[in-house]
Design a protein around this motif. Structure first.
Motif, PDB file in Angstrom:
ATOM      1  N   ALA A  89       1.139  -1.167  -0.122  1.00  0.00           N
ATOM      2  CA  ALA A  89      -0.101  -0.119   0.009  1.00  0.00           C
ATOM      3  C   ALA A  89       0.414   1.175   0.241  1.00  0.00           C
ATOM      4  N   PHE A  90       0.655   2.172  -1.086  1.00  0.00           N
ATOM      5  CA  PHE A  90       1.458   3.692  -1.837  1.00  0.00           C
ATOM      6  C   PHE A  90       0.626   4.350  -0.796  1.00  0.00           C
ATOM      7  N   GLU A  91       0.982   5.536   0.332  1.00  0.00           N
ATOM      8  CA  GLU A  91       0.521   5.957   0.247  1.00  0.00           C
ATOM      9  C   GLU A  91       1.380   7.567  -0.122  1.00  0.00           C
ATOM     10  N   MET A  92      -0.045   7.894  -0.757  1.00  0.00           N
ATOM     11  CA  MET A  92       0.629   9.650  -1.749  1.00  0.00           C
ATOM     12  C   MET A  92       0.006  10.685  -2.043  1.00  0.00           C
ATOM     13  N   THR A  93       0.938  11.376  -2.425  1.00  0.00           N
ATOM     14  CA  THR A  93       0.218  13.085  -2.267  1.00  0.00           C
ATOM     15  C   THR A  93       0.730  13.287  -3.838  1.00  0.00           C
ATOM     16  N   ALA A  94      -0.740  13.658  -4.708  1.00  0.00           N
ATOM     17  CA  ALA A  94      -1.315  14.013  -5.740  1.00  0.00           C
ATOM     18  C   ALA A  94      -0.526  15.511  -5.763  1.00  0.00           C
ATOM     19  N   THR A  95       0.016  16.053  -6.081  1.00  0.00           N
ATOM     20  CA  THR A  95       0.240  17.911  -6.049  1.00  0.00           C
ATOM     21  C   THR A  95      -0.399  18.303  -7.304  1.00  0.00           C
ATOM     22  N   GLU A  96      -1.276  17.579  -8.197  1.00  0.00           N
ATOM     23  CA  GLU A  96      -1.398  18.935  -9.852  1.00  0.00           C
ATOM     24  C   GLU A  96      -3.173  19.231  -9.432  1.00  0.00           C
ATOM     25  N   ILE A 102      -3.776  16.170  -2.792  1.00  0.00           N
ATOM     26  CA  ILE A 102      -5.013  14.685  -2.700  1.00  0.00           C
ATOM     27  C   ILE A 102      -3.934  13.651  -2.443  1.00  0.00           C
ATOM     28  N   ALA A 103      -4.319  13.503  -0.347  1.00  0.00           N
ATOM     29  CA  ALA A 103      -3.705  12.548  -0.325  1.00  0.00           C
ATOM     30  C   ALA A 103      -4.743  11.344  -0.281  1.00  0.00           C
ATOM     31  N   LEU A 104      -3.756   9.690  -0.872  1.00  0.00           N
ATOM     32  CA  LEU A 104      -4.954   8.816  -0.911  1.00  0.00           C
ATOM     33  C   LEU A 104      -3.900   7.603  -1.159  1.00  0.00           C
ATOM     34  N   MET A 105      -4.199   7.081  -0.988  1.00  0.00           N
ATOM     35  CA  MET A 105      -3.395   5.508  -0.501  1.00  0.00           C
ATOM     36  C   MET A 105      -3.767   4.265  -1.762  1.00  0.00           C
ATOM     37  N   LEU A 149      -0.780   3.878 -17.151  1.00  0.00           N
ATOM     38  CA  LEU A 149      -2.386   4.196 -16.648  1.00  0.00           C
ATOM     39  C   LEU A 149      -3.190   5.198 -17.604  1.00  0.00           C
ATOM     40  N   THR A 150      -3.318   6.159 -18.650  1.00  0.00           N
ATOM     41  CA  THR A 150      -4.120   6.933 -19.365  1.00  0.00           C
ATOM     42  C   THR A 150      -5.291   6.851 -18.895  1.00  0.00           C
ATOM     43  N   VAL A 151      -6.048   9.092 -18.733  1.00  0.00           N
ATOM     44  CA  VAL A 151      -7.023   8.960 -18.322  1.00  0.00           C
ATOM     45  C   VAL A 151      -7.260   9.506 -20.131  1.00  0.00           C
ATOM     46  N   ILE A 152      -8.936   9.124 -20.014  1.00  0.00           N
ATOM     47  CA  ILE A 152      -9.479   9.250 -21.463  1.00  0.00           C
ATOM     48  C   ILE A 152     -10.667  10.013 -21.279  1.00  0.00           C
ATOM     49  N   LYS A 153     -10.963  10.413 -22.267  1.00  0.00           N
ATOM     50  CA  LYS A 153     -12.934  11.309 -21.525  1.00  0.00           C
ATOM     51  C   LYS A 153     -13.100  10.257 -22.457  1.00  0.00           C
ATOM     52  N   GLY A 154     -14.726  10.881 -22.457  1.00  0.00           N
ATOM     53  CA  GLY A 154     -15.685   9.842 -23.283  1.00  0.00           C
ATOM     54  C   GLY A 154     -16.362   8.663 -22.159  1.00  0.00           C
ATOM     55  N   ALA A 155     -16.706   7.940 -22.905  1.00  0.00           N
ATOM     56  CA  ALA A 155     -17.589   6.358 -22.117  1.00  0.00           C
ATOM     57  C   ALA A 155     -16.383   5.650 -22.000  1.00  0.00           C
ATOM     58  N   PRO A 156     -16.409   4.961 -20.791  1.00  0.00           N
ATOM     59  CA  PRO A 156     -15.395   4.009 -20.390  1.00  0.00           C
ATOM     60  C   PRO A 156     -14.995   2.721 -20.983  1.00  0.00           C
ATOM     61  N   VAL A 176      -4.731  12.205  -9.918  1.00  0.00           N
ATOM     62  CA  VAL A 176      -4.723  10.636  -8.765  1.00  0.00           C
ATOM     63  C   VAL A 176      -4.513  10.293  -9.910  1.00  0.00           C
ATOM     64  N   THR A 177      -4.648   9.660 -10.975  1.00  0.00           N
ATOM     65  CA  THR A 177      -4.040   8.442 -12.415  1.00  0.00           C
ATOM     66  C   THR A 177      -2.546   8.454 -11.930  1.00  0.00           C
ATOM     67  N   ASN A 178      -1.574  10.015 -12.481  1.00  0.00           N
ATOM     68  CA  ASN A 178      -0.419  10.555 -12.137  1.00  0.00           C
ATOM     69  C   ASN A 178      -0.033   9.722 -11.057  1.00  0.00           C
ATOM     70  N   ALA A 179      -0.490  10.186  -9.724  1.00  0.00           N
ATOM     71  CA  ALA A 179       0.300   9.219  -8.493  1.00  0.00           C
ATOM     72  C   ALA A 179      -0.074   8.318  -8.280  1.00  0.00           C
ATOM     73  N   VAL A 180      -0.956   7.013  -8.995  1.00  0.00           N
ATOM     74  CA  VAL A 180      -1.363   6.325  -9.134  1.00  0.00           C
ATOM     75  C   VAL A 180      -0.056   5.805 -10.077  1.00  0.00           C
ATOM     76  N   ASN A 181      -0.174   6.203 -10.848  1.00  0.00           N
ATOM     77  CA  ASN A 181       1.340   5.523 -12.544  1.00  0.00           C
ATOM     78  C   ASN A 181       2.301   5.662 -11.131  1.00  0.00           C
ATOM     79  N   VAL A 182       2.783   6.796 -10.534  1.00  0.00           N
ATOM     80  CA  VAL A 182       4.106   6.706  -9.603  1.00  0.00           C
ATOM     81  C   VAL A 182       3.805   5.661  -8.387  1.00  0.00           C
ATOM     82  N   ALA A 183       3.017   5.100  -7.659  1.00  0.00           N
ATOM     83  CA  ALA A 183       3.565   4.175  -7.403  1.00  0.00           C
ATOM     84  C   ALA A 183       3.259   2.455  -8.315  1.00  0.00           C
ATOM     85  N   THR A 184       3.099   2.475  -9.133  1.00  0.00           N
ATOM     86  CA  THR A 184       2.952   0.913 -10.186  1.00  0.00           C
ATOM     87  C   THR A 184       4.358   1.122 -10.240  1.00  0.00           C
ATOM     88  N   GLN A 185       5.130   2.725 -10.775  1.00  0.00           N
ATOM     89  CA  GLN A 185       6.477   2.450 -11.809  1.00  0.00           C
ATOM     90  C   GLN A 185       7.388   2.096 -10.664  1.00  0.00           C
TER      91      GLN A 185
END
Length: 195
Positions: A89-96, A102-105, A149-156, A176-185
């Motif tokens: 479990a990665f405790e992250m801070t998304a700064t953008e 944004i603090a997330l896990m 991971l990549t953020v897309i617009k529109g329908a899933p 949030v997605t960038n913070a998750v990408n940092v954790a996965t990397q």
């Protein structure tokens, strides 16, 4: 003239006393609320740990590689069940984020999949960016591969690696997605020998 000088001194003393009293009250308020705030923050963190690696029975804080905090990694926890490592479990801070940090896990399993994402704290716009706390957004991360991971617009799309942006809150979704990408990397770079 002397009377005016006396009034200035009197007013200055009154302001000084008000400032001293206000400062003292503020300090007392801080001391009284410090421990309850710390307890609440600890409770939120523990709830987030269980949310992102829900099968774990124990979480142990482990050392981070040097420079990790600059990337937004606050803490790293090893998640175990019956003595076996089942994930991290990665405790992250998304700064953008649009409204600030944004603090997330982020939970990552030993099968190279994201187990979950949970938001601990944010200042995002209610009704827009605040939707990062809703299951509809957070569940998009579950089961995703430990790859960019990549953020897309529109329908899933349902395609691996795609995270659908919250309508009107692209900045927040990307943060949030960038913070998750940092954790996965970090997981890919440092946990390979554990797997």
């Amino acid at each position: 003239m002397a009377k005016q000088s006396d009034n200035i001194i009197k007013n200055a003393m009154i302001l000084f006393m008000i400032t001293v009293i206000a400062g003292t009250l503020l300090g007392l308020t801080y001391e009284v609320t410090k421990e309850p705030i710390r307890i609440q923050q600890e409770r939120l963190k523990n709830n987030a740990l269980k949310a992102v690696v829900f099968e774990a029975t124990e979480f142990s804080l482990i050392d981070l590689e040097e420079g990790s905090s600059e990337q937004g990694i606050v803490n790293l926890y090893e998640a175990t069940k019956d003595g076996a490592i089942i994930g991290y479990a990665f405790e992250m801070t998304a700064t953008e984020g649009y409204g600030g940090n944004i603090a997330l896990m982020v939970g990552i399993g030993m099968d190279d999949q994201i187990l979950g994402v949970d938001v601990i704290r944010h200042n995002e716009t209610p009704g827009l960016g605040a939707k990062i706390t809703e299951l509809a957004f957070k569940s998009e991360f579950e089961g995703q591969p430990v790859a960019p991971l990549t953020v897309i617009k529109g329908a899933p799309t349902g395609n691996p690696g795609d995270i659908t942006s919250i309508s009107g809150a692209t900045i927040t979704s990307v943060s949030v997605t960038n913070a998750v990408n940092v954790a996965t990397q970090y997981f890919n770079d440092n946990m390979a020998e554990v797997k």
